[in-house]
Design a protein around this motif. Structure first.
Motif, PDB file in Angstrom:
ATOM      1  N   THR A  74       0.783  -1.236   0.000  1.00  0.00           N
ATOM      2  CA  THR A  74       0.000   0.000   0.000  1.00  0.00           C
ATOM      3  C   THR A  74       0.815   1.286   0.000  1.00  0.00           C
ATOM      4  O   THR A  74       0.290   2.340  -0.363  1.00  0.00           O
ATOM      5  N   VAL A  75       2.073   1.244   0.414  1.00  0.00           N
ATOM      6  CA  VAL A  75       2.872   2.471   0.457  1.00  0.00           C
ATOM      7  C   VAL A  75       3.202   2.929  -0.964  1.00  0.00           C
ATOM      8  O   VAL A  75       3.622   2.133  -1.807  1.00  0.00           O
ATOM      9  N   ASN A  76       2.994   4.225  -1.226  1.00  0.00           N
ATOM     10  CA  ASN A  76       3.362   4.803  -2.521  1.00  0.00           C
ATOM     11  C   ASN A  76       4.879   4.994  -2.548  1.00  0.00           C
ATOM     12  O   ASN A  76       5.428   5.815  -1.815  1.00  0.00           O
ATOM     13  N   LEU A  77       5.546   4.245  -3.406  1.00  0.00           N
ATOM     14  CA  LEU A  77       7.007   4.266  -3.440  1.00  0.00           C
ATOM     15  C   LEU A  77       7.576   5.262  -4.445  1.00  0.00           C
ATOM     16  O   LEU A  77       8.798   5.328  -4.616  1.00  0.00           O
ATOM     17  N   ASP A  78       6.722   6.052  -5.070  1.00  0.00           N
ATOM     18  CA  ASP A  78       7.185   6.949  -6.138  1.00  0.00           C
ATOM     19  C   ASP A  78       8.222   7.958  -5.664  1.00  0.00           C
ATOM     20  O   ASP A  78       9.090   8.374  -6.438  1.00  0.00           O
ATOM     21  N   ASN A  79       8.127   8.371  -4.405  1.00  0.00           N
ATOM     22  CA  ASN A  79       9.031   9.413  -3.906  1.00  0.00           C
ATOM     23  C   ASN A  79      10.207   8.854  -3.112  1.00  0.00           C
ATOM     24  O   ASN A  79      10.897   9.598  -2.410  1.00  0.00           O
ATOM     25  N   TYR A  80      10.426   7.553  -3.218  1.00  0.00           N
ATOM     26  CA  TYR A  80      11.511   6.929  -2.470  1.00  0.00           C
ATOM     27  C   TYR A  80      12.584   6.386  -3.406  1.00  0.00           C
ATOM     28  O   TYR A  80      12.289   5.936  -4.517  1.00  0.00           O
ATOM     29  N   ALA A  81      13.822   6.404  -2.907  1.00  0.00           N
ATOM     30  CA  ALA A  81      14.951   5.864  -3.671  1.00  0.00           C
ATOM     31  C   ALA A  81      15.148   4.381  -3.406  1.00  0.00           C
ATOM     32  O   ALA A  81      15.785   3.686  -4.201  1.00  0.00           O
ATOM     33  N   PHE A  82      14.630   3.906  -2.280  1.00  0.00           N
ATOM     34  CA  PHE A  82      14.744   2.480  -1.989  1.00  0.00           C
ATOM     35  C   PHE A  82      13.648   2.066  -1.018  1.00  0.00           C
ATOM     36  O   PHE A  82      13.119   2.880  -0.256  1.00  0.00           O
ATOM     37  N   ALA A  83      13.308   0.784  -1.089  1.00  0.00           N
ATOM     38  CA  ALA A  83      12.392   0.159  -0.138  1.00  0.00           C
ATOM     39  C   ALA A  83      13.166  -0.939   0.571  1.00  0.00           C
ATOM     40  O   ALA A  83      13.875  -1.722  -0.069  1.00  0.00           O
ATOM     41  N   PHE A  84      13.016  -1.006   1.889  1.00  0.00           N
ATOM     42  CA  PHE A  84      13.849  -1.917   2.677  1.00  0.00           C
ATOM     43  C   PHE A  84      12.986  -2.632   3.715  1.00  0.00           C
ATOM     44  O   PHE A  84      13.060  -2.351   4.911  1.00  0.00           O
ATOM     45  N   PRO A  85      12.133  -3.574   3.261  1.00  0.00           N
ATOM     46  CA  PRO A  85      11.290  -4.306   4.210  1.00  0.00           C
ATOM     47  C   PRO A  85      12.116  -5.280   5.036  1.00  0.00           C
ATOM     48  O   PRO A  85      13.308  -5.488   4.784  1.00  0.00           O
ATOM     49  N   GLY A  86      11.448  -5.898   6.000  1.00  0.00           N
ATOM     50  CA  GLY A  86      12.156  -6.786   6.913  1.00  0.00           C
ATOM     51  C   GLY A  86      12.360  -8.193   6.413  1.00  0.00           C
ATOM     52  O   GLY A  86      13.064  -8.969   7.054  1.00  0.00           O
ATOM     53  N   GLY A  87      11.754  -8.549   5.284  1.00  0.00           N
ATOM     54  CA  GLY A  87      11.871  -9.926   4.829  1.00  0.00           C
ATOM     55  C   GLY A  87      11.889 -10.058   3.320  1.00  0.00           C
ATOM     56  O   GLY A  87      11.441  -9.165   2.589  1.00  0.00           O
ATOM     57  N   ALA A  88      12.389 -11.203   2.864  1.00  0.00           N
ATOM     58  CA  ALA A  88      12.501 -11.457   1.430  1.00  0.00           C
ATOM     59  C   ALA A  88      11.152 -11.556   0.724  1.00  0.00           C
ATOM     60  O   ALA A  88      11.023 -11.076  -0.411  1.00  0.00           O
ATOM     61  N   PRO A  89      10.106 -12.173   1.319  1.00  0.00           N
ATOM     62  CA  PRO A  89       8.828 -12.248   0.600  1.00  0.00           C
ATOM     63  C   PRO A  89       8.271 -10.872   0.233  1.00  0.00           C
ATOM     64  O   PRO A  89       7.797 -10.668  -0.893  1.00  0.00           O
ATOM     65  N   ALA A  90       8.331  -9.923   1.163  1.00  0.00           N
ATOM     66  CA  ALA A  90       7.848  -8.570   0.862  1.00  0.00           C
ATOM     67  C   ALA A  90       8.703  -7.923  -0.218  1.00  0.00           C
ATOM     68  O   ALA A  90       8.191  -7.236  -1.113  1.00  0.00           O
ATOM     69  N   ALA A  91      10.016  -8.144  -0.158  1.00  0.00           N
ATOM     70  CA  ALA A  91      10.908  -7.573  -1.168  1.00  0.00           C
ATOM     71  C   ALA A  91      10.609  -8.146  -2.553  1.00  0.00           C
ATOM     72  O   ALA A  91      10.632  -7.419  -3.557  1.00  0.00           O
ATOM     73  N   GLU A  92      10.327  -9.437  -2.617  1.00  0.00           N
ATOM     74  CA  GLU A  92      10.009 -10.052  -3.911  1.00  0.00           C
ATOM     75  C   GLU A  92       8.739  -9.452  -4.504  1.00  0.00           C
ATOM     76  O   GLU A  92       8.644  -9.251  -5.717  1.00  0.00           O
ATOM     77  N   GLN A  93       7.768  -9.161  -3.656  1.00  0.00           N
ATOM     78  CA  GLN A  93       6.542  -8.534  -4.151  1.00  0.00           C
ATOM     79  C   GLN A  93       6.821  -7.130  -4.689  1.00  0.00           C
ATOM     80  O   GLN A  93       6.267  -6.721  -5.716  1.00  0.00           O
ATOM     81  N   ILE A  94       7.688  -6.393  -4.012  1.00  0.00           N
ATOM     82  CA  ILE A  94       8.054  -5.052  -4.486  1.00  0.00           C
ATOM     83  C   ILE A  94       8.753  -5.145  -5.840  1.00  0.00           C
ATOM     84  O   ILE A  94       8.486  -4.352  -6.752  1.00  0.00           O
ATOM     85  N   LEU A  95       9.637  -6.116  -5.982  1.00  0.00           N
ATOM     86  CA  LEU A  95      10.325  -6.314  -7.262  1.00  0.00           C
ATOM     87  C   LEU A  95       9.322  -6.557  -8.383  1.00  0.00           C
ATOM     88  O   LEU A  95       9.442  -5.989  -9.478  1.00  0.00           O
ATOM     89  N   ARG A  96       8.333  -7.392  -8.113  1.00  0.00           N
ATOM     90  CA  ARG A  96       7.334  -7.695  -9.144  1.00  0.00           C
ATOM     91  C   ARG A  96       6.472  -6.478  -9.459  1.00  0.00           C
ATOM     92  O   ARG A  96       6.202  -6.177 -10.632  1.00  0.00           O
ATOM     93  N   ARG A  97       6.023  -5.791  -8.420  1.00  0.00           N
ATOM     94  CA  ARG A  97       5.126  -4.651  -8.623  1.00  0.00           C
ATOM     95  C   ARG A  97       5.783  -3.529  -9.405  1.00  0.00           C
ATOM     96  O   ARG A  97       5.122  -2.826 -10.181  1.00  0.00           O
ATOM     97  N   HIS A  98       7.079  -3.358  -9.204  1.00  0.00           N
ATOM     98  CA  HIS A  98       7.758  -2.205  -9.794  1.00  0.00           C
ATOM     99  C   HIS A  98       8.713  -2.588 -10.923  1.00  0.00           C
ATOM    100  O   HIS A  98       9.473  -1.744 -11.397  1.00  0.00           O
ATOM    101  N   GLY A  99       8.652  -3.835 -11.332  1.00  0.00           N
ATOM    102  CA  GLY A  99       9.449  -4.259 -12.473  1.00  0.00           C
ATOM    103  C   GLY A  99      10.943  -4.127 -12.257  1.00  0.00           C
ATOM    104  O   GLY A  99      11.690  -3.794 -13.181  1.00  0.00           O
ATOM    105  N   ARG A 100      11.391  -4.396 -11.044  1.00  0.00           N
ATOM    106  CA  ARG A 100      12.814  -4.288 -10.714  1.00  0.00           C
ATOM    107  C   ARG A 100      13.439  -5.670 -10.609  1.00  0.00           C
ATOM    108  O   ARG A 100      12.740  -6.671 -10.382  1.00  0.00           O
ATOM    109  N   THR A 101      14.750  -5.714 -10.749  1.00  0.00           N
ATOM    110  CA  THR A 101      15.465  -6.986 -10.593  1.00  0.00           C
ATOM    111  C   THR A 101      16.576  -6.906  -9.551  1.00  0.00           C
ATOM    112  O   THR A 101      16.915  -7.912  -8.932  1.00  0.00           O
TER     113      THR A 101
END
Length: 357
Positions: A74-101
């Motif tokens: 739910t967090v709008n990441l447009d104004n951030y340079a990085f996202a740093f969640p506490g676990g790999a599952p959340a990070a994988e979802q961010i990668l998918r949502r934002h087309g990052r590798t």
């Protein structure tokens, strides 16, 4: 004489101008990089040593805390340079949502249970707690779930004179709808509830959901930040929080700063899961932060002081030895987390039990 004095003044003025230019250039070269992080890492990023280490590389790193599931969904990441969640599952979802590798996993920490010696002694009598190698306390998740299934209250445990209260035996967690630490706890208890196997598929999800729901819904109100219940543990004591699910790093970090008092005990769930703190860069500034966290010796040392395990195990070992924190050096009884999709399905199933907001 006047000419000599004029030359001295002129030279001094020139040197002053050069210094001003250099200092001004240094200030203007500092780049501000903003990220959103799991709240458990807030003390790390607030550490002056961490700020200084980034500053030496021309970075001013500013962070906003949020629940890891919130960061992923739910967090709008447009104004951030990085996202740093506490676990790999959340990070994988961010990668998918934002087309990052690209991603960085500079440190990790296993999940643990913080408690108090009188509570541990009661649980030992009930077969839930036992001593492991090196005298480390182990929290038997299977025996714990058996108590939960029966709806066992503390005052129903035989021989319990230390904590005979009329409330159910439950581990306190954060809100599973928001927080990574609760999702990690969900991962390890779901593994045991599913017959010591990772939950996969709709049938397995339906089978374990009733018990998993009780673990969270019966707690009542839960905070969305992992710092919340741990602060209650530190400040209020066992009356409110006899058992709390935490990151090992939280306990170690507070031991380093002298906030762990005699009688406070760290237990390791059997099995446990390891939370890999995974940074997802969203632009070049975020990528610099990820690379520095992974490779800069000062930042890696600071991470160890905050109780985080890095690639160099010796750093962490030195910190816990110097501060006499009883931790398990080798994590053996570790299970994998379910897929992000499975975790989401389980969380949504539990969420239905909360009712309308």
């Amino acid at each position: 004489m006047k000419r000599v004095l004029s030359l001295i003044l002129a030279t001094g003025l020139a040197i002053g101008v050069i210094i001003a230019i250099v200092l001004g250039r240094g200030a203007s070269d500092t780049v501000t990089v903003r990220g959103v992080i799991g709240s458990e890492k807030l003390p790390f990023f607030a550490d002056p040593a961490v700020r200084d280490a980034f500053a030496r590389h021309g970075l001013r790193v500013e962070v906003d805390p949020a629940g890891s599931r919130q960061i992923a969904t739910t967090v709008n990441l447009d104004n951030y340079a990085f996202a740093f969640p506490g676990g790999a599952p959340a990070a994988e979802q961010i990668l998918r949502r934002h087309g990052r590798t690209a991603k960085y996993a500079p440190f990790s920490t296993p999940m643990a249970i913080a408690s108090f010696q009188p509570i541990v002694d009661v649980l030992a009598g009930a077969g839930v707690a036992r001593r492991g190698a090196g005298g480390i306390w182990i929290f038997d998740v299977r025996r714990y779930l058996e108590l939960v299934e029966k709806g066992t209250r503390w005052d129903q445990i035989r021989g319990n004179t230390a904590y005979p209260v009329r409330k159910n035996v439950l581990v306190s967690t954060t809100d599973v709808r928001d927080s990574n630490s609760a999702a990690m706890y969900l991962s390890l208890v779901s593994h045991v509830a599913n017959g010591d196997a990772i939950v996969q598929g709709a049938e397995a999800e339906r089978r374990v959901l009733p018990l998993l729901s009780r673990l969270f819904l019966d707690q009542g109100y839960s905070e969305n930040s992992s710092e919340g219940p741990f602060e209650d543990y530190l400040a209020v004591g066992m009356g409110k929080t006899p058992l709390v699910c935490i990151y090992e790093a939280q306990f170690v970090g507070r031991a380093v700063t002298g906030q762990i008092r005699p009688g406070m005990v760290l237990m390791y769930p059997s099995p446990t899961v390891v939370s890999k703190h995974t940074l997802v860069p969203l632009n070049s500034g975020g990528d610099r932060v990820g690379r520095l966290l992974t490779s800069d010796p000062a930042l890696q040392q600071a991470a160890a002081r905050h109780g985080l395990r890095t690639a160099d195990a010796a750093r962490f070992a030195k910190v816990v030895a110097e501060n006499r924190v009883p931790v398990t050096a080798d994590l053996v009884d570790v299970v994998d987390t379910p897929s992000y999709g499975t975790l989401e399905n389980l969380v949504r199933g539990i969420e239905q039990g909360y009712g309308p907001p």
